[in-house]
Enzyme design. Structure first.
Site, short mmCIF file in Angstrom:
data_model
loop_
_atom_site.label_atom_id
_atom_site.label_comp_id
_atom_site.label_asym_id
_atom_site.label_seq_id
_atom_site.Cartn_x
_atom_site.Cartn_y
_atom_site.Cartn_z
CB ALA A 12 -6.66 -3.94 -1.73
CB ALA A 15 -9.99 -3.11 1.38
CB SER A 36 -13.78 -1.83 -8.45
OG SER A 36 -12.71 -2.52 -9.10
NE ARG A 37 -8.10 -0.80 -11.89
CZ ARG A 37 -6.99 -1.45 -12.22
NH1 ARG A 37 -6.12 -0.87 -13.04
NH2 ARG A 37 -6.75 -2.65 -11.75
CE LYS A 96 -0.20 -0.59 6.88
NZ LYS A 96 -1.23 -1.67 6.80
CB THR A 254 0.35 -9.20 11.83
OG1 THR A 254 1.24 -10.25 12.26
CG2 THR A 254 1.05 -8.36 10.77
#
Length: 326
Positions: A12, A15, A36-37, A96, A254
């Site tokens: 992601a 990440a 990853s896939r 989250k 943030t």
């Protein structure tokens, strides 16, 4: 002290931009592999960060040189892959919201405790020192007795293909931005909160909530007003209003590592802006996660935070349902 071998389940954007760099920078972490896939995506990210590439999340969990995993998958995939990671004997740091509801949260926390593993939700903002400064001032009586708390987190609409607009993956503003305000309410008011009312504004075309608000209260009568959404101008703040003044943090959630946040302290005859020290909240969270594991510290408290957060999230949903029945 030994070094912790860490793997990452997923590639992601969060990440790659924040958490993996923080893992690499921590001297007590060895980034072992990214999964990853698809092999192509795993290799691209692994090459960028100098670790192994693994095709398939299950294959990464089989590696014996990985003791902990970071899970930045979409929320709807958390229960499956956090559960599998714990079953494989790994400690887990998960994005989250860690769980979509309190049943899922309870199941995962129970599994972590049974296996003696650390399970932590990736809320980084409480680790920024600006919050400790605010709490210290409040404790010193800078605003008198705290009476209410306000938190707001929102940003403009996202690209149409963003996963936040996909209900099957756990999209929606409550799960994305609202959870920050709920966690902040626990920080600002203490846990044991009751949700007195809530509303969500639906994006009917996409089938997700685009914004909302909640009213919470404490047993001693203090209140909190929480607003959130990805349908509005950017705002990222909270304020504690007391009997003699208020404290506001305009970049509460943030704050980037180089930013020196400003704390605003107001009293009837005084307004003061304090420029605080810069801090890296993601690095601080990673450090807390790693040292808790390596030093054998308290594995229970993070699970309690997860359960309280999930309870609040579910209570907001229930309050929304109640309001729509009226």
């Amino acid at each position: 002290m030994s070094v912790l071998g860490v793997g990452v389940l997923g590639c992601a954007a969060i990440a790659q931009s924040r958490t993996i760099p923080a893992l690499i920078a921590d001297p007590l972490v060895r980034l072992v592999a990214v999964a990853s896939r698809t092999g192509e995506k795993a290799r691209a990210v692994a090459d960028r960060f100098g670790c192994a590439a693994v095709t398939g999340y299950g294959a990464l969990l089989k590696r014996r040189d990985i003791e902990a995993v970071y899970v930045p998958l979409p929320p709807a995939l958390h229960t499956e892959w956090i559960g599998k990671a714990l079953a494989a004997g790994k400690h887990v740091l998960a994005e989250k919201p860690l769980a979509l509801n309190r049943t899922e949260a309870a199941t995962l926390v129970s599994a972590a405790r049974t296996d003696g593993r650390l399970l932590m939700e990736n809320f980084a903002f409480p680790f920024h020192t600006q919050h400790a400064t605010a709490q210290q001032l409040i404790g010193q009586g800078a605003i008198g007795e705290p009476r209410s708390f306000t938190a707001e987190f929102g940003f403009p609409p996202l690209p149409s293909d963003n996963i936040r607009y996909q209900p099957a993956l756990g999209g929606g503003a409550l799960l994305d931005a609202g959870v920050y305000t709920l966690r902040a309410a626990g920080l600002g008011l203490g846990w044991g909160l009751r949700v007195e009312g809530a509303t969500l504004r639906r994006d009917r075309a996409r089938g997700v909530d685009a914004g909302g608000a909640a009213l919470v209260s404490t047993p001693d009568g203090r209140t909190g007003q929480l607003s959130f959404g990805f349908d509005r101008a950017y705002r990222c703040a909270y304020s504690v209003w007391g009997s003699e003044g208020s404290i506001t943090l305009p970049r509460a959630f943030t704050a980037p590592p180089g930013l020196r946040p400003v704390l605003r302290l107001e009293r009837q005859d005084h307004v003061e802006k304090r420029t605080l020290s810069a801090d890296d909240q993601v690095a601080a969270l990673v450090s807390a996660f790693v040292t808790t594991i390596l030093q054998g510290e308290d594995l229970i408290a993070p699970g309690e935070d997860i359960l309280r957060q999930a309870h609040l999230l579910e209570a907001v949903r229930e309050a929304v349902k109640d309001s729509r029945r009226r």
